[in-house]
Design an enzyme around this catalytic site. Structure first.
Site, PDB file in Angstrom:
ATOM      1  N   GLU A   1     113.477 -51.407 -86.113  1.00  0.00           N
ATOM      2  CA  GLU A   1     113.119 -51.334 -84.699  1.00  0.00           C
ATOM      3  C   GLU A   1     111.875 -52.374 -84.550  1.00  0.00           C
ATOM      4  O   GLU A   1     111.092 -51.805 -83.822  1.00  0.00           O
ATOM      5  CB  GLU A   1     113.073 -49.740 -84.505  1.00  0.00           C
TER       6      GLU A   1
ATOM      7  N   ILE B   1     123.946 -52.404 -88.563  1.00  0.00           N
ATOM      8  CA  ILE B   1     124.162 -51.242 -87.382  1.00  0.00           C
ATOM      9  C   ILE B   1     124.258 -50.101 -87.939  1.00  0.00           C
ATOM     10  O   ILE B   1     125.208 -49.620 -88.354  1.00  0.00           O
ATOM     11  CB  ILE B   1     125.176 -51.865 -86.397  1.00  0.00           C
ATOM     12  N   THR B   2     123.251 -48.964 -87.555  1.00  0.00           N
ATOM     13  CA  THR B   2     123.231 -47.612 -87.688  1.00  0.00           C
ATOM     14  C   THR B   2     124.318 -47.057 -87.052  1.00  0.00           C
ATOM     15  O   THR B   2     124.466 -47.270 -85.737  1.00  0.00           O
ATOM     16  CB  THR B   2     121.889 -47.100 -87.364  1.00  0.00           C
TER      17      THR B   2
ATOM     18  N   PHE C   1     124.092 -48.900 -81.596  1.00  0.00           N
ATOM     19  CA  PHE C   1     123.214 -49.850 -80.689  1.00  0.00           C
ATOM     20  C   PHE C   1     123.113 -51.237 -81.640  1.00  0.00           C
ATOM     21  O   PHE C   1     122.541 -51.171 -82.724  1.00  0.00           O
ATOM     22  CB  PHE C   1     121.891 -49.289 -80.430  1.00  0.00           C
TER      23      PHE C   1
ATOM     24  N   LEU D   1     121.881 -54.617 -81.842  1.00  0.00           N
ATOM     25  CA  LEU D   1     121.131 -56.071 -81.454  1.00  0.00           C
ATOM     26  C   LEU D   1     120.968 -57.074 -82.433  1.00  0.00           C
ATOM     27  O   LEU D   1     121.136 -58.116 -82.184  1.00  0.00           O
ATOM     28  CB  LEU D   1     119.549 -55.360 -80.866  1.00  0.00           C
ATOM     29  N   THR D   2     120.684 -56.683 -83.693  1.00  0.00           N
ATOM     30  CA  THR D   2     120.340 -57.524 -84.692  1.00  0.00           C
ATOM     31  C   THR D   2     121.677 -58.254 -85.236  1.00  0.00           C
ATOM     32  O   THR D   2     122.916 -57.666 -85.102  1.00  0.00           O
ATOM     33  CB  THR D   2     119.892 -56.600 -85.853  1.00  0.00           C
TER      34      THR D   2
ATOM     35  N   GLY E   1     117.068 -61.567 -86.096  1.00  0.00           N
ATOM     36  CA  GLY E   1     116.250 -60.396 -86.398  1.00  0.00           C
ATOM     37  C   GLY E   1     115.234 -60.182 -85.455  1.00  0.00           C
ATOM     38  O   GLY E   1     115.473 -59.703 -84.511  1.00  0.00           O
ATOM     39  N   SER E   2     114.140 -60.705 -85.853  1.00  0.00           N
ATOM     40  CA  SER E   2     112.798 -60.501 -84.926  1.00  0.00           C
ATOM     41  C   SER E   2     113.102 -61.211 -83.689  1.00  0.00           C
ATOM     42  O   SER E   2     112.206 -61.056 -82.752  1.00  0.00           O
ATOM     43  CB  SER E   2     111.606 -60.875 -85.691  1.00  0.00           C
TER      44      SER E   2
HETATM   45  C1  LIG Z   1     118.503 -49.393 -92.439  1.00  0.00           C
HETATM   46  C2  LIG Z   1     118.395 -50.178 -91.377  1.00  0.00           C
HETATM   47  C3  LIG Z   1     119.160 -49.911 -89.949  1.00  0.00           C
HETATM   48  C4  LIG Z   1     119.153 -50.553 -88.894  1.00  0.00           C
HETATM   49  N1  LIG Z   1     119.534 -50.389 -87.810  1.00  0.00           N
HETATM   50  C5  LIG Z   1     119.685 -50.911 -86.782  1.00  0.00           C
HETATM   51  C6  LIG Z   1     120.646 -50.761 -85.530  1.00  0.00           C
HETATM   52  O1  LIG Z   1     121.139 -49.589 -85.443  1.00  0.00           O
HETATM   53  N2  LIG Z   1     120.520 -51.712 -84.645  1.00  0.00           N
HETATM   54  C7  LIG Z   1     120.001 -53.190 -84.637  1.00  0.00           C
HETATM   55  O2  LIG Z   1     120.321 -53.705 -83.789  1.00  0.00           O
HETATM   56  N3  LIG Z   1     119.501 -53.437 -85.888  1.00  0.00           N
HETATM   57  C8  LIG Z   1     119.122 -52.582 -86.889  1.00  0.00           C
HETATM   58  N4  LIG Z   1     118.619 -52.882 -88.111  1.00  0.00           N
HETATM   59  C9  LIG Z   1     118.137 -54.140 -87.980  1.00  0.00           C
HETATM   60  C10 LIG Z   1     116.484 -54.046 -88.154  1.00  0.00           C
HETATM   61  O3  LIG Z   1     116.067 -53.723 -86.644  1.00  0.00           O
HETATM   62  C11 LIG Z   1     116.027 -55.474 -88.375  1.00  0.00           C
HETATM   63  O4  LIG Z   1     116.164 -55.625 -89.751  1.00  0.00           O
HETATM   64  C12 LIG Z   1     114.699 -55.696 -88.083  1.00  0.00           C
HETATM   65  O5  LIG Z   1     114.319 -55.969 -86.642  1.00  0.00           O
HETATM   66  C13 LIG Z   1     114.079 -57.120 -88.760  1.00  0.00           C
HETATM   67  O6  LIG Z   1     115.017 -58.096 -88.558  1.00  0.00           O
HETATM   68  P1  LIG Z   1     115.478 -59.126 -89.968  1.00  0.00           P
HETATM   69  O7  LIG Z   1     115.750 -58.033 -90.950  1.00  0.00           O
HETATM   70  O8  LIG Z   1     116.621 -60.018 -89.602  1.00  0.00           O
HETATM   71  O9  LIG Z   1     114.093 -59.585 -90.583  1.00  0.00           O
HETATM   72  P2  LIG Z   1     113.512 -61.201 -89.949  1.00  0.00           P
HETATM   73  O10 LIG Z   1     113.293 -61.315 -88.754  1.00  0.00           O
HETATM   74  O11 LIG Z   1     114.216 -62.043 -90.570  1.00  0.00           O
HETATM   75  O12 LIG Z   1     112.123 -61.124 -90.734  1.00  0.00           O
HETATM   76  C14 LIG Z   1     111.901 -61.130 -92.096  1.00  0.00           C
HETATM   77  C15 LIG Z   1     110.395 -61.071 -92.349  1.00  0.00           C
HETATM   78  O13 LIG Z   1     109.759 -62.198 -91.681  1.00  0.00           O
HETATM   79  C16 LIG Z   1     108.759 -61.747 -90.854  1.00  0.00           C
HETATM   80  N5  LIG Z   1     108.367 -62.157 -89.603  1.00  0.00           N
HETATM   81  C17 LIG Z   1     109.623 -62.888 -88.773  1.00  0.00           C
HETATM   82  N6  LIG Z   1     109.184 -63.486 -87.617  1.00  0.00           N
HETATM   83  C18 LIG Z   1     107.761 -63.618 -87.920  1.00  0.00           C
HETATM   84  C19 LIG Z   1     106.681 -64.209 -87.201  1.00  0.00           C
HETATM   85  N7  LIG Z   1     106.993 -64.863 -85.973  1.00  0.00           N
HETATM   86  N8  LIG Z   1     105.301 -63.930 -87.758  1.00  0.00           N
HETATM   87  C20 LIG Z   1     105.232 -63.556 -88.803  1.00  0.00           C
HETATM   88  N9  LIG Z   1     106.379 -62.745 -89.504  1.00  0.00           N
HETATM   89  C21 LIG Z   1     107.503 -62.989 -88.854  1.00  0.00           C
HETATM   90  C22 LIG Z   1     109.269 -60.104 -90.635  1.00  0.00           C
HETATM   91  O14 LIG Z   1     108.193 -59.386 -89.899  1.00  0.00           O
HETATM   92  C23 LIG Z   1     109.713 -59.503 -91.884  1.00  0.00           C
HETATM   93  O15 LIG Z   1     108.651 -59.328 -92.571  1.00  0.00           O
HETATM   94  C24 LIG Z   1     118.427 -51.977 -89.023  1.00  0.00           C
HETATM   95  C25 LIG Z   1     118.025 -52.296 -90.241  1.00  0.00           C
HETATM   96  C26 LIG Z   1     117.977 -51.387 -91.362  1.00  0.00           C
HETATM   97  C27 LIG Z   1     117.259 -52.085 -92.657  1.00  0.00           C
END
Ligand SMILES: Cc1cc2nc3c(=O)[nH]c(=O)nc-3n(C[C@H](O)[C@H](O)[C@H](O)COP(=O)(O)OP(=O)(O)OC[C@H]3O[C@@H](n4cnc5c(N)ncnc54)[C@H](O)[C@@H]3O)c2cc1C
Length: 383
Positions: free
Chosen positions: A367, A160-161, A126, A128-129, A134-135
């Site tokens: 997630e 992506i897992t 899946f 998305l990221t 990310g968020s």
């Molecule tokens: C092992 C692993 C497996 C994964 N598997 C998948 C997968 O299968 N598919 C997929 O799509 N993704 C996957 N991901 C991605 C994962 O869902 C994202 O890492 C996660 O959603 C966070 O996004 P980011 O890493 O870009 O962090 P960012 O969004 O850049 O956030 C960095 C920090 O800032 C904080 N932050 C961001 N916005 C705000 C705000 N508005 N207010 C306060 N704090 C904020 C966050 O909480 C975090 O602490 C995986 C990640 C990992 C590490």
């Protein structure tokens, strides 16, 4: 433990015993090698598919278990207890990587992608990221633009897992970039499609037996038939439904790791002798273990209650985020105390507790981070 808000039915209890036995006997012996090599033991996908519990929630006629959300939580908890990495690979497949097709896909998409995935013959991922997103999901940069009977996808997906091993990936991309959020759609992209590649397999701190990668789409042409839902727009809602379900399952992931940490620590504390008695006899240690057990009971009750409500068709968007937030934060405390009680041995690679500690660290991130869950809860509270 005895006191649980939601009592399992007889069928669910039998299922729990069966999965526990499977995880210990079939998965357990593979963990060391899988973690050392950083490879998912994909042969177990087929075994589980043949036994009908790789995707426990989908109908029996499709090859699934015909069960409910609680059964999915049971599966995930028991697998995670033994190996969070492998369980993560299963969750990406059985939940995120198949649910949009099950819920919104066409008959043809179900036939081609879902049925083989339920049997473990195809592995799903899946996406998305992205590297820069990310968020803030609505800011996705990947685009899928219509060209006759096809869509042309350009962009990349990060972390992506199952990415490196997947036979297909569900990709979130903008079909209508001018409509922020609402212009997103989900596409099925098959391995081998020209323009789609795994640019790198990522080296992680933990969960080594789940393979994680970065995916690149360069003028990647997919048939319009691969658009989930059949029409442009609506993908945001599909994403949301998928993520709500995933956040409940996430409680079970945290539980599995927390329970494993508790079990190892409780055994260690009974065996380790200092000052002439087992350290479990020191009140400060037994109090920590008591609190860990209490937190696990709350996490399990809370996860199962929400899963039960979800099964009844109740809107649990807020509760699912509460489960994810509470369980992922609470398990950090459990893991930290578990490591501490193991003393210096806990920091040694030969003791299993370090694996659970490394594996569980990411639970507050994937997630939807804890901040994202707080945002969802606050929004649902009208704040
Ligand atoms: C092992 C692993 C497996 C994964 N598997 C998948 C997968 O299968 N598919 C997929 O799509 N993704 C996957 N991901 C991605 C994962 O869902 C994202 O890492 C996660 O959603 C966070 O996004 P980011 O890493 O870009 O962090 P960012 O969004 O850049 O956030 C960095 C920090 O800032 C904080 N932050 C961001 N916005 C705000 C705000 N508005 N207010 C306060 N704090 C904020 C966050 O909480 C975090 O602490 C995986 C990640 C990992 C590490």
């Amino acid at each position: 433990m005895a006191s649980q808000y939601y009592e399992l039915t007889e069928e669910q209890r039998i299922f729990q015993d069966m999965i526990n036995e499977f995880a210990v006997k079939e998965l357990g012996p593979l963990v060391e090698e899988a973690e050392a090599k950083g490879e998912t033991p994909t042969e177990l996908f087929k075994t589980m598919g043949e036994m009908g519990f790789l995707c426990p929630r989908y109908p029996v006629e499709m090859g699934g278990g015909g069960g409910d959300k609680i059964m999915e939580c049971i599966l995930v908890e028991q697998l995670t207890r033994v190996c969070a990495g492998f369980a993560g690979a299963v969750v990406a497949h059985s939940g995120l990587g198949t649910m949009p097709i099950h819920q919104f896909g066409s008959d043809e998409q179900k036939e081609r992608f879902l049925l083989p995935a339920i049997k473990g013959e195809k592995i799903a991922a899946f996406g998305l990221t992205e590297p820069n997103v990310g968020s803030d999901t609505a800011s996705l940069q990947t685009k899928a633009l219509r060209d006759g009977d096809n869509y042309v996808i350009n962009g990349s997906k990060m972390f992506i897992t199952n990415g490196p091993i997947a036979d297909y990936v569900i990709v979130a991309a903008y079909t209508q970039p001018e409509k922020r959020g609402w212009g997103i759609n989900l596409f099925i992209v098959e391995k081998g499609t020209p323009g789609y590649s795994v640019s790198q397999k990522l080296d992680k701190v933990g969960q080594h037996s789940a393979e994680t990668g970065e995916l690149v789409f360069e003028d990647c042409v997919v048939p319009a038939d691969n658009l989930i839902g059949g029409e442009e727009g609506g993908g945001f809602q599909q994403l949301e439904d998928t993520l709500v379900s995933g956040r409940i399952t996430y409680g079970a992931r945290c539980l599995g790791t927390g329970q494993a940490a508790y079990d190892l620590t409780s055994d260690y504390a009974r065996q380790r002798t200092q000052f002439g008695k087992p350290i479990s006899k020191f009140q400060s240690i037994s109090f920590k273990l008591a609190e860990m057990a209490m937190h696990l009971d709350i996490m399990r009750s809370y996860t199962w209650r929400t899963a039960h409500l979800y099964d009844q068709g109740v809107d649990v968007k807020m509760e699912a985020s509460m489960v994810k937030l509470f369980c992922s934060e609470t398990v950090q405390k459990i893991l930290s105390e578990a490591m501490h009680i193991h003393g210096g041995y806990g920091y040694m690679m030969e003791y299993d507790i370090q694996r659970h500690w490394r594996d569980g660290r990411v639970f507050t991130v994937t997630e939807g981070t804890s901040e994202v869950q707080r945002m969802v809860i606050a929004r649902e509270l009208g704040l």
